[in-house]
Write an enzyme that holds these catalytic residues in place. Structure first.
Site, mmCIF file in Angstrom:
data_model
loop_
_atom_site.group_PDB
_atom_site.id
_atom_site.type_symbol
_atom_site.label_atom_id
_atom_site.label_comp_id
_atom_site.label_asym_id
_atom_site.label_seq_id
_atom_site.Cartn_x
_atom_site.Cartn_y
_atom_site.Cartn_z
ATOM 1 N N GLY A 54 -2.629 -1.729 6.166
ATOM 2 C CA GLY A 54 -3.820 -2.312 6.789
ATOM 3 C C GLY A 54 -3.560 -2.767 8.217
ATOM 4 O O GLY A 54 -2.597 -3.475 8.487
ATOM 5 N N ASP B 53 3.325 0.308 -5.144
ATOM 6 C CA ASP B 53 2.455 0.149 -3.985
ATOM 7 C C ASP B 53 2.895 1.083 -2.861
ATOM 8 O O ASP B 53 2.089 1.785 -2.257
ATOM 9 C CB ASP B 53 2.503 -1.316 -3.518
ATOM 10 C CG ASP B 53 1.721 -1.547 -2.262
ATOM 11 O OD1 ASP B 53 0.500 -1.772 -2.337
ATOM 12 O OD2 ASP B 53 2.332 -1.471 -1.164
ATOM 13 N N LYS C 255 0.980 4.636 -1.133
ATOM 14 C CA LYS C 255 0.839 4.848 0.312
ATOM 15 C C LYS C 255 1.565 6.111 0.742
ATOM 16 O O LYS C 255 1.057 6.914 1.521
ATOM 17 C CB LYS C 255 1.400 3.638 1.080
ATOM 18 C CG LYS C 255 0.593 2.361 0.874
ATOM 19 C CD LYS C 255 1.351 1.157 1.465
ATOM 20 C CE LYS C 255 0.589 -0.135 1.202
ATOM 21 N NZ LYS C 255 1.426 -1.321 1.493
ATOM 22 N N GLY D 102 -3.042 -8.088 4.573
ATOM 23 C CA GLY D 102 -3.812 -9.301 4.839
ATOM 24 C C GLY D 102 -5.256 -8.955 5.145
ATOM 25 O O GLY D 102 -5.589 -7.823 5.515
#
Lengths: 426, 426, 426, 426
Positions: free
Chosen positions: B132, B199, B203, B300
C-alpha cells in the site's frame, strides 16, 4: 497509431530500434499497433549502425505536424529553442500527441504547451525529461495522485554526482574528476549544463509544478553548480560528518514554495548521502502516504527509452491526462519565495592571513548579522602564512549569510573569495 | 461517476473520509466528480468516529452490483472467499469497475477475474493489494512497461520485517519481539498470515504475474515464515556478515520462473539488508532500464488509501487497461519451477551431542549429496554436553539440502531438528 | 642481617608474612639470611589474621634505631611528618639501612635524608614509594644508568585513573565514579591525595630528581587534581578524539625542568590513552636507548611488597648506591621553570549566556593575549538560555591562558567558571 | 677500574666512544673511574670514524685475561664458539669481571660460565644479550626478585617482527618483506638467525633460566621461524581476528617448564598484537606483583650500549650478584617438557584438490586423533581445481596435531604440505 520520430541521436536511435523490435509486445499490452511512418533527422546519410528505409525518411520534419495520418510526434532534437520548440508547438497546435525527452523545452515553455495540449485534448508527455527510466512523473501524476506533497528532493543528475563521488573517493580536484568522468563516458565533452546546475534546475522546475499543482516558475529558483567545490571542502565535510552532493530541493512551507539547486552538505548516514556514482534518487514527502523513494539509473539511452515507451503506451491506450496533473485553469499561481528567505545552516570556508584578531573580527561581523557559530576549525595552510577557518553555523536566513560574505570579502585579511556551502537537513 | 464502498474497517473508513474531503481536488485532476452514492458494511450502528448519512447506507451490499447508476465498486471487505469474492465476481460480471485492496482474493482468483473484466471492458484495479502506498503495480504496468523484467524481489511485509529487525536490535527471541510488535501496533492480534509468509506470498504471486506477463501461479511457490528463526540464528548471521530478512523473490531464468518466500541471510552491506522496521522495498531488475528501487511505508490506512485513490483516478480519467498488463489471451502459461531446482547457498545450524567423529559423519553425508562446506563454526553450548555446528555451504540444489537434512535428522547425535536458512545473493 | 619492621597495616602485614615464608629463597638469591628481629606498630593487641611472637614485639619503635644488632629498618608507618619522619632520620643517623614505601616523606625530606645516608654509607631505599611493583626507580638508577633522560611521564595513580576511566566508560559524573571506586576498593575512604594530584606529585618529584640528577624540588611544580572534570568534558574530549587522563610529566628543555601534574587531553590512539582502570605506566624518553615503557599494577600490598623485597635484597647483597643515582655533592641545583612558561595547547569550556556578539568578544580577548583558536564548538545547553563554547587552542604560553581566563571570568555573559584542560602531546 | 674492550664492530665502537665521553658522569654515579686500558679487534688499520690511540691497542686479545691490572673484560666479538668463547672462559677463570652482549654464547655455555664466575666471585653480566636497552635481566634479577614467575613471553626480535608487520600492512610476501627490511637496515645481509627463531631461542633460554631459577636448557625447546608464513596466512588470520607474531613463550605449569619459539596467531586486541615494527616487548606474569610489561627498542648500538653500561656501573659499584639470580648449587634441574605435551589451539591450512568427500575424510582423521574443529572456512583457490581449507581447532595436545598432519600429508588429495600455526592465548 502512426508515429513520427524527429531526432536520431543516441536516444532517438535506441528508441527507433526498440520500437521496431517490440511492436508485437506493445500491441499485446495496449491493443494498438505502434506504427513508425516517418523518421527525420539532420541528415539521412550520416553513418548509422542500422539501415533507415528511404520511404520513411522525412526531409522537412515540420511537415509531419500537418499530415493527417500522423497521430504522435516524438521530439528527440533537444534544446529549448529552435527546431525542437517549433516542432512541439506546431504539433500540439495541430492536435498531434507529443512525447519529448527535452527537459529544457518543457521547463521553459511547459506552461504554454500544456495549455495548448489540454485545449486540443491531446497528450503532452515528458516522462523521459526527468530522470530517464525512473517513473517519477507518472508516480506523481498517477501513483501518488491522492497525496498532498510538501517536499520533493533528490539527486537528479548522474554526471555531477559521479564527479563529486569520485572527488571524494579518489581524492581528486574537480577538474581531474571531470576529465576522468569524460574519459569514462559519464560526462559529455561540453558538460556545462550538467555541472552548473541547469540540468537539475530544469528537472526540478518540472517536478515542482507537478508536485504542487502550480505553474512552472523559471524566475524564483536558486541555481548553483559544483565548479567551486574544492577537494579540501569535501575533505572538511567528511571530517565533520557530511558528504557534499548536488541536490535539487523543492519545499512548500506556509503556502510558499522554494526551489533550490545547490551543492549541499548532507549528513553521512542519510539515504541521499549514500547514493554514489551515476545513480539518481528522488524522495517525495507527502500525506497520507509518508515518504516514498525512487532510485534508478536516471540517464542513458536505455533508461530514457524506457520512459519514452511508457509515455507512448499511455497514449496508445487512450489514457488522456492533463500534462501537469490538474486542469490548466485550476493550477495555482503559487507563491514562490527566494531560498534566501529560508533559514538554513551553512559551512563557511574563509582563507585568511594568519594574524591575531581576525577570528574576533569575523565572528563580530557574523554576530551583527545574526549568523551564529556552531563549530569552527582553524588550520594553518601549506604556506604557513595563511590559515583556513572552517565554520559550521547555526540556522540563519539566507540574506544574513549574503551580508556576512559581502562584508568579509572586502576585508584585507581575506585571501580567497569566502566559500559558503549550505547544509541540507535530509 | 458513482461509487459504492463496501467495507468500513480501518481502511474503508479512511478512504471514505478522504473521498468526501477531496472531491474537488480529484475533479480538478480527472475532470470527473467522484460521487459516493452508497456505502455498506456489516453494521450501520457500529460506533464510528464519523457520521454516515442514512440515505447512502446500503443494507445488502450485493444489490450494488445490479444498480444501473453504480459505476465503481470498491471492495474493502477482505478475505479470499465469502462476501468479498461474491461481490467482486458479481460486480465485474455486471460491468462495474472494481477497485480492491484484497491481496488474498486477487492472488487466488485474479486469473478468472481479470478475464471477466477484460471481456466486459471494465477496470479491475488492485494497486492497494501490494505494498500500500508504493506505486509498484502502476510502475510495472505503465512506468516500466517497456522493460523485460528478469527479477523482482523485496521486503513485502512490514510486520515480519519489524519483528526480525527488533530481534536483531534488541536481542529478543521471536515470541518477545512479536508481543512487542503487537503492543506497538505493528502486528495484529492474529498475526498468522504476516509471519507465516502467506501475506508476502499473495503479493509476490501478483507481482510475478505482472512482471513476467504470466498467469498467477498458486501451486509452484515456496512459502516459509519466520517462526522458526531463533535469536541465536540472527546472532550467528551477524557474526558471519549477514542480516536475516523475510524476502519475496521471483526470478526468470532460462524461461523458467521461481517464486520463493522465505527468511534469508542477506549480506549486511546490501540495500535490502538496511531496510529496517516496518518499511517495504521492491527492487526490479529489467532491461533496458537496469535496476529500479521503490521504497515506502507499504501498509496502513493512509498509504493504502493513497493506492486506492490512484486506482480510482485512473478509472475516472477513463484509463482502461488490461488488469495484468497484457491481453488475457496473450498471457503466457509460463513455466514455473520449484525453488528446490534452483542452486543456492545455505546456512545450516546443527545442534549435536559433543562427541568425536560427528563432524566427519556430517560432512560425509553432505559430500555424498553434493553439498559442500564453505565456512563452519563449532561452538560448545551452555550445557557443555552439546555443541552447535554452524555451516555456510557453497551453492547446491534445493533437493540436495532436503536429502541432507532428512538423513541428518534421523542421526542419534542430532539434538534438535536441523535448521536451514537460505542465503539470497541480492 | 637483622631487620626491624615498623608499621603493620595492609602493606606491613603482607611484607612481614612474605619475609617469614621466603627466608630460604632470599638466602639462595643473596647469600644472606633476612632475620626479622623486631616488629613494631601502634598496638600489639589489634586483631590480626596472623600471630606475632611476643619476643619480637618492640614497644618503642624508636629504640630500634639505637640497637647495635639492628641492620635494616623498614618504615611502613606513612605520612611525611611525625613518627615516620623521626624514625627514618634517626635510623640513618645511626647508620641503619632504611627501606621505605613513604612517598610523601621521600618527596619532602629526600634531599636531607639522602645526604645523611651517603655520609653514613648506608642504603636509603624507596622503590616502593613510586608505583609499587614497577621497578621504575631501579631502572632509572641501574638499568638505564647510561642514558641522558629528557622526558619522563605517565599514569602514576591507579585510583584517579580508575575514576576517570569509569566516568568515560559508564558515563558517570565524578562523584558517582568516586563512590563506585570506593565500593570496589579502588579508592580509600579519604581519597584526597589520590584525586587532588598530591600522590602523583610526590612520585613525580622523586622521579624528576632521579631522572635529571637534580635535587628534589617541592616548589616549582604544577599540581591539579581531577575534581573539576565533568562528565561533559570527557564527552567533549571523546568527540574531539581525546581521552582525559591524570598525568605526571617532567621534561628537560634547554636546561630547564618543568614538573606538572594535571588532568590532560591525550590523543586517543596514544599508548597512554589506552591504559585504563587501576594500571600504572611510566614512559622514559632518553638517549641513546630511545623510548622505554614500564607498565604494571603500581599499587596494592602485593606489588608494594615486591618493591620492598627488591630493596631488601639489594642491601643484603651489599649493593650500596647513592640514593639518587649520583653523589650528593655532584647533584645539580637544576633550573626549574613554571609550567606557565611552557607552550601548550588547551581545551577551554566556556558556559555563556546565549547572546549575539559573545563569541566575538571571547575571541577578541584571546587574540589580544595571543591565544589562537584551532577548533571551536558552540552548543546550546539544556535550559536553552545558555550555551557552551568548546575551544581547542593552538599552542600558547601558560600565562597567556591565565590572563584570558582571568579576564573572561569577570564578563557578565559567563555563567560558570571557565574551564581549562591542557592538551599533552604524548 | 681498568677495562678491556674486545671487538670494535658497530656496537663495540659505539660503546668505546660512549665510555670515553662519559667518564665523569659514570664516576659521579659510581664513585669509580672507568678506565679503558686496552681495546682489541681484528685489525688496527680498519677504517674507523674515530682514532684509536696506539698505546691502548692490544694485538693479542687473550693476553688481557692474564694482565694483573685488568679488572673488567667486555666481550663484543660475537658467536657461540671461537675467540669469544675462549676469551670469556679465560677471563672468568682468571678472575676478571666479564660483560658480554653475546646471546649465543650465554645460551650455550651460560651454565658453565656462571659456575666459574660464582666460584671466583666475579661478575658475569649479560644484560645486553637479551633485548638491548630493555632492563629485562636486571628487572628479573633485582626489581622483581621477590616474585614467583609463572610465565614470561614476548616479542624478542625486531627484524622478524618488522617483516611480519610489513607483510601484514603492505600485503607483501615473506621474501619481498625481507628484502624491504634489508633495504631499510632492519634486517642483516644474512638474516638467518633472526628469521629462523634461533636469535629468539637464545634470548628465551636465558630468560627461562632466570625466571624459573633453573639451568639453561638447550635441548627441550621448540624453535620455529617465520619463513613458511605466507601472505595468505596473514590475511586469513586477520579475517579470523588474529595477528601473526613470532613469539617466545616460557611457562611453568605443574612444575614443568615449556620453552617455545614460534610464529603464533595472537588475538588482535591483545597488548602483544599491537607491538609493530622493530619494537620488543616482554611480559612477565608473577606473584605477588601481577603482570609487568617492558617495552622498548630491543636492538641497535645505542640501546645495546645502554645495557652494557648498566652492567659496567653495577660492577664499578661493587654490586656482586649470582649471574643467574641464585647460587649455582641452589638452581634447579627443573623439569622441562616438550611443547607437544601442552594443549593448544591451532590454525591449519590445507590446500586440497576440489573433490567431494575430502572434508569428511579430513575431519575423520582429526576426530580419530582428538583434534576438534572450532571454525572452518573452505575457499576455492585461483586455479579453481584446488581449494583451501582453513581450520581453527579447539585445544588439543601437540602430538595429536603431529599425527593428524603426518597422516594428512600422505593423502593424495593434499596439494601442498599442510600448514599449522599455533594460537597463543595472550
Amino acid at each position: 497509431m502512426n508515429i513520427v520520430i524527429v531526432g536520431l541521436g543516441n536516444i532517438g536511435s535506441f528508441f527507433y530500434n526498440y520500437l521496431r523490435r517490440n511492436k508485437k509486445i506493445i500491441f499485446n499490452k495496449t491493443n494498438t499497433v505502434p506504427n513508425i511512418i516517418y523518421v527525420s533527422a539532420k541528415s539521412l546519410n550520416k553513418k548509422r549502425k542500422f539501415p533507415i528505409p528511404k520511404k520513411i525518411w522525412l526531409n522537412k520534419y515540420l511537415t509531419s505536424t500537418k499530415m493527417k495520418n500522423v497521430d504522435i510526434i516524438v521530439e528527440l532534437i533537444g534544446g529549448a529553442e529552435g527546431p525542437a520548440k517549433k516542432l512541439v508547438f506546431e504539433a500540439l497546435k495541430n492536435k498531434k500527441h507529443v512525447i519529448t525527452a527535452n527537459k529544457a523545452l518543457v521547463a521553459k515553455y511547459g506552461n504554454q504547451l500544456s495549455k495548448i495540449a489540454e485545449k486540443n485534448k491531446v497528450n503532452f508527455e515528458f516522462e523521459a525529461a526527468v530522470c530517464g527510466g525512473l517513473p517519477i512523473i507518472r508516480s506523481i501524476k498517477e501513483g501518488l495522485i491522492a497525496n498532498n506533497i510538501n517536499k520533493i528532493y533528490g539527486i537528479l543528475n548522474g554526471t555531477s554526482n559521479y564527479i563529486l563521488s569520485s572527488m571524494d573517493k579518489n581524492k581528486l580536484e574537480y577538474k581531474d574528476s571531470l576529465s576522468q568522468a569524460q574519459k569514462l563516458g559519464y560526462a559529455e565533452a561540453n558538460p556545462t549544463s550538467d555541472v552548473n546546475g541547469d540540468d537539475v534546475a530544469s528537472k526540478l522546475k518540472i517536478l515542482t509544478a507537478l508536485a504542487f499543482n502550480s505553474y512552472i516558475n523559471n524566475e524564483t529558483i536558486l541555481v548553483e553548480g559544483i565548479k567551486n567545490i574544492d577537494q579540501i571542502d569535501i575533505n572538511n565535510a567528511n571530517y565533520l560528518g557530511y558528504k557534499i552532493k548536488l541536490v535539487g530541493v523543492s519545499e512548500m512551507k506556509k503556502n510558499k514554495i522554494t526551489q533550490s539547486v545547490y551543492p549541499a552538505l548532507i549528513r553521512k548516514n542519510s539515504y541521499i548521502a549514500k547514493i554514489d556514482g551515476v545513480l539518481n534518487a528522488v524522495i517525495i514527502e507527502s500525506n497520507p502516504v509518508g515518504k516514498t523513494v525512487l532510485q534508478g539509473e536516471g540517464a542513458g539511452a536505455g533508461p530514457t527509452t524506457s520512459s519514452l515507451v511508457s509515455d507512448l503506451c499511455s497514449i496508445l491506450r487512450g489514457n488522456v491526462k492533463f500534462p501537469f496533473v490538474m486542469s490548466d485553469n485550476k493550477r495555482k499561481f503559487a507563491s514562490f519565495q527566494k531560498t534566501d528567505n529560508k533559514k538554513y545552516s551553512a559551512y563557511l570556508r574563509l582563507d585568511v592571513k594568519d594574524k591575531h584578531g581576525i577570528l574576533s573580527d569575523i565572528t563580530k561581523v557574523m554576530a551583527k548579522n545574526k549568523v551564529s557559530v556552531k563549530r569552527l576549525i582553524q588550520n594553518p595552510t601549506m604556506n604557513k602564512k595563511n590559515s583556513s577557518i572552517i565554520i559550521i553555523t547555526h540556522e540563519a536566513k539566507g540574506f544574513s549569510f549574503s551580508k556576512v560574505l559581502s562584508i568579509l570579502k572586502k576585508k584585507n585579511y581575506i585571501v580567497n573569495i569566502p566559500k559558503i556551502i549550505r547544509i541540507e537537513k535530509i
